[in-house]
Write a protein that holds these residues in place. Structure first.
Motif, PDB file in Angstrom:
ATOM      1  N   ASP A 290       0.812  -1.189   0.000  1.00  0.00           N
ATOM      2  CA  ASP A 290       0.000   0.000   0.000  1.00  0.00           C
ATOM      3  C   ASP A 290       0.856   1.253   0.000  1.00  0.00           C
ATOM      4  OD1 ASP A 290      -0.027   0.299   3.357  1.00  0.00           O
ATOM      5  OD2 ASP A 290       0.005  -1.697   2.488  1.00  0.00           O
ATOM      6  N   GLY A 291       0.774   1.970  -1.109  1.00  0.00           N
ATOM      7  CA  GLY A 291       1.291   3.315  -1.254  1.00  0.00           C
ATOM      8  C   GLY A 291       2.677   3.556  -0.736  1.00  0.00           C
TER       9      GLY A 291
ATOM     10  N   ILE B 277      -5.474   8.553   4.333  1.00  0.00           N
ATOM     11  CA  ILE B 277      -5.513   8.252   2.900  1.00  0.00           C
ATOM     12  C   ILE B 277      -6.877   8.655   2.330  1.00  0.00           C
ATOM     13  CG2 ILE B 277      -3.793   6.407   2.927  1.00  0.00           C
ATOM     14  CD1 ILE B 277      -6.190   4.420   2.956  1.00  0.00           C
TER      15      ILE B 277
ATOM     16  N   TYR C 160      -6.759  -2.957   0.959  1.00  0.00           N
ATOM     17  CA  TYR C 160      -7.520  -2.448  -0.191  1.00  0.00           C
ATOM     18  C   TYR C 160      -8.117  -3.557  -1.051  1.00  0.00           C
ATOM     19  CZ  TYR C 160      -2.927  -3.420  -2.236  1.00  0.00           C
ATOM     20  OH  TYR C 160      -1.755  -4.029  -2.609  1.00  0.00           O
TER      21      TYR C 160
ATOM     22  N   GLU D 271      -4.830   4.045  -9.196  1.00  0.00           N
ATOM     23  CA  GLU D 271      -6.283   3.850  -9.139  1.00  0.00           C
ATOM     24  C   GLU D 271      -7.026   5.147  -9.434  1.00  0.00           C
ATOM     25  OE1 GLU D 271      -8.248   1.501  -6.131  1.00  0.00           O
ATOM     26  OE2 GLU D 271      -6.342   0.546  -5.594  1.00  0.00           O
ATOM     27  N   THR D 272      -6.428   6.279  -9.064  1.00  0.00           N
ATOM     28  CA  THR D 272      -7.076   7.561  -9.381  1.00  0.00           C
ATOM     29  C   THR D 272      -7.152   7.753 -10.889  1.00  0.00           C
ATOM     30  OG1 THR D 272      -4.999   8.841  -9.343  1.00  0.00           O
ATOM     31  CG2 THR D 272      -6.158   8.562  -7.257  1.00  0.00           C
TER      32      THR D 272
ATOM     33  N   LEU E  73      -1.823   2.489  -5.465  1.00  0.00           N
ATOM     34  CA  LEU E  73      -2.930   3.292  -4.951  1.00  0.00           C
ATOM     35  C   LEU E  73      -3.121   4.543  -5.797  1.00  0.00           C
ATOM     36  CD1 LEU E  73      -2.629   3.115  -1.051  1.00  0.00           C
ATOM     37  CD2 LEU E  73      -3.705   1.536  -2.648  1.00  0.00           C
ATOM     38  N   ASN E  74      -2.009   5.150  -6.197  1.00  0.00           N
ATOM     39  CA  ASN E  74      -2.099   6.368  -6.993  1.00  0.00           C
ATOM     40  C   ASN E  74      -2.670   6.119  -8.379  1.00  0.00           C
ATOM     41  OD1 ASN E  74       0.446   6.482  -5.114  1.00  0.00           O
ATOM     42  ND2 ASN E  74      -0.278   8.578  -5.310  1.00  0.00           N
TER      43      ASN E  74
ATOM     44  N   TYR F 298      -7.605   8.636  -1.234  1.00  0.00           N
ATOM     45  CA  TYR F 298      -7.823   7.314  -1.822  1.00  0.00           C
ATOM     46  C   TYR F 298      -9.237   6.817  -1.522  1.00  0.00           C
ATOM     47  CZ  TYR F 298      -7.191   2.295  -2.684  1.00  0.00           C
ATOM     48  OH  TYR F 298      -7.321   1.004  -3.135  1.00  0.00           O
TER      49      TYR F 298
END
Length: 284
Positions: free
Chosen positions: A10-11, A260, A210, A55-56, A52-53, A263
């Protein structure tokens, strides 16, 4: 990528933190962390993954991927576990775990087919100098389907092999809920299936927050592709798209959802099913 594989993590994290279980940190007399005992011998921040980034981007632009440097502090001193490596991480919009597995399988076969077609001289050298039958093994990988195996069934297979004395593992304490060792993964790929196999639906407690919680509330929609000679080569999952469930999972692993929020807010007004995986380029 997603948990050994060059597992997806995670990130951004400290080299002394984990999303899986609390750690007993080495402390100085004043209560501060003694970073001289850390993996790197000093305090440092690690960019563990861009997942994670990205996913944006996936929820805004649809299918996408990242390819960049990744750093981790896993205390595993093998040639397959690097403190620095490059990670390829696709993210699929409107995709579930099945779609994720199909993409990962197709991608792996595409890479192998390209090497077989373009680098026969190199493969011939490696076959002569290092591994007899290499080209045959790669050819079989291209021809065969990748069967799917439930984590729970994999544990039962390993336990039976131990009871029947069909194999001798260094770690014989095989129980449901454990993170499989490399020797277990290789046994499944090399002996049981004699080729690649996709392990699915892992216990939630050994996977990242996640990952999509399954209806049984005990497992998550995660998958690892295991191959002979290596073990895990790809790790991935369907992502949790329910905001309430995601925030609850954060709290379960000791992560403040507010930290987060950028997120979790991707789910605030609804989301789409999405999934992805990580592949360590050097391991490939």
């Amino acid at each position: 990528p997603e948990e050994d594989e060059e597992q997806e993590q995670d990130g951004v994290s400290s080299s002394s933190s984990s999303s899986k279980s609390p750690l007993k940190l080495p402390l100085l007399p004043n209560g501060a962390v003694d970073y001289s005992k850390d993996f790197f011998g000093k305090r440092c921040g690690l960019t563990v993954s861009g997942q994670l980034n990205v996913e944006t981007h996936a929820v805004a632009l649809s299918d996408c991927y990242t390819f960049g440097p990744t750093f981790r502090a896993e205390n595993s001193h093998t040639s397959r576990h690097l403190a620095e490596f490059w990670m390829i991480e696709p993210e699929l919009s409107f995709g579930d775990l099945e779609d994720d597995m199909h993409l990962a399988t197709d991608y792996l076969k595409y890479c192998v087919a390209s090497v077989v077609a373009r680098c026969d001289d190199d493969l011939a050298f490696f076959e002569q100098a290092h591994e007899k039958g290499l080209r045959g093994r790669l050819g079989r990988l291209l021809e065969m389907p990748f069967p799917k195996l439930e984590y729970t069934e994999a544990i039962e297979i390993l336990q039976k092999a131990i009871r029947d004395k069909a194999v001798v593992f260094e770690n014989t304490q095989v129980v449901w809920g454990m993170d499989l060792n490399s020797e277990h993964e290789k046994y499944l790929a090399e002996v049981v299936y004699e080729g690649p196999v996709v392990l699915v639906n892992y216990p939630k407690d050994i996977k990242a927050f996640y990952m999509k919680l399954n209806p049984d509330a005990k497992t998550v929609a995660a998958m690892d592709i295991l191959v002979p000679k290596i073990g895990e080569i790809i790790g991935g999952s369907q992502r949790e798209d329910d905001l309430d469930v995601l925030e609850a999972r954060c709290k379960e692993v000791g992560l403040d959802p507010e930290g987060i929020k950028w997120y979790t807010d991707l789910r605030l007004y609804g989301s789409v099913p999405h999934a992805g995986f990580g592949l360590g380029f050097e391991r490939l």
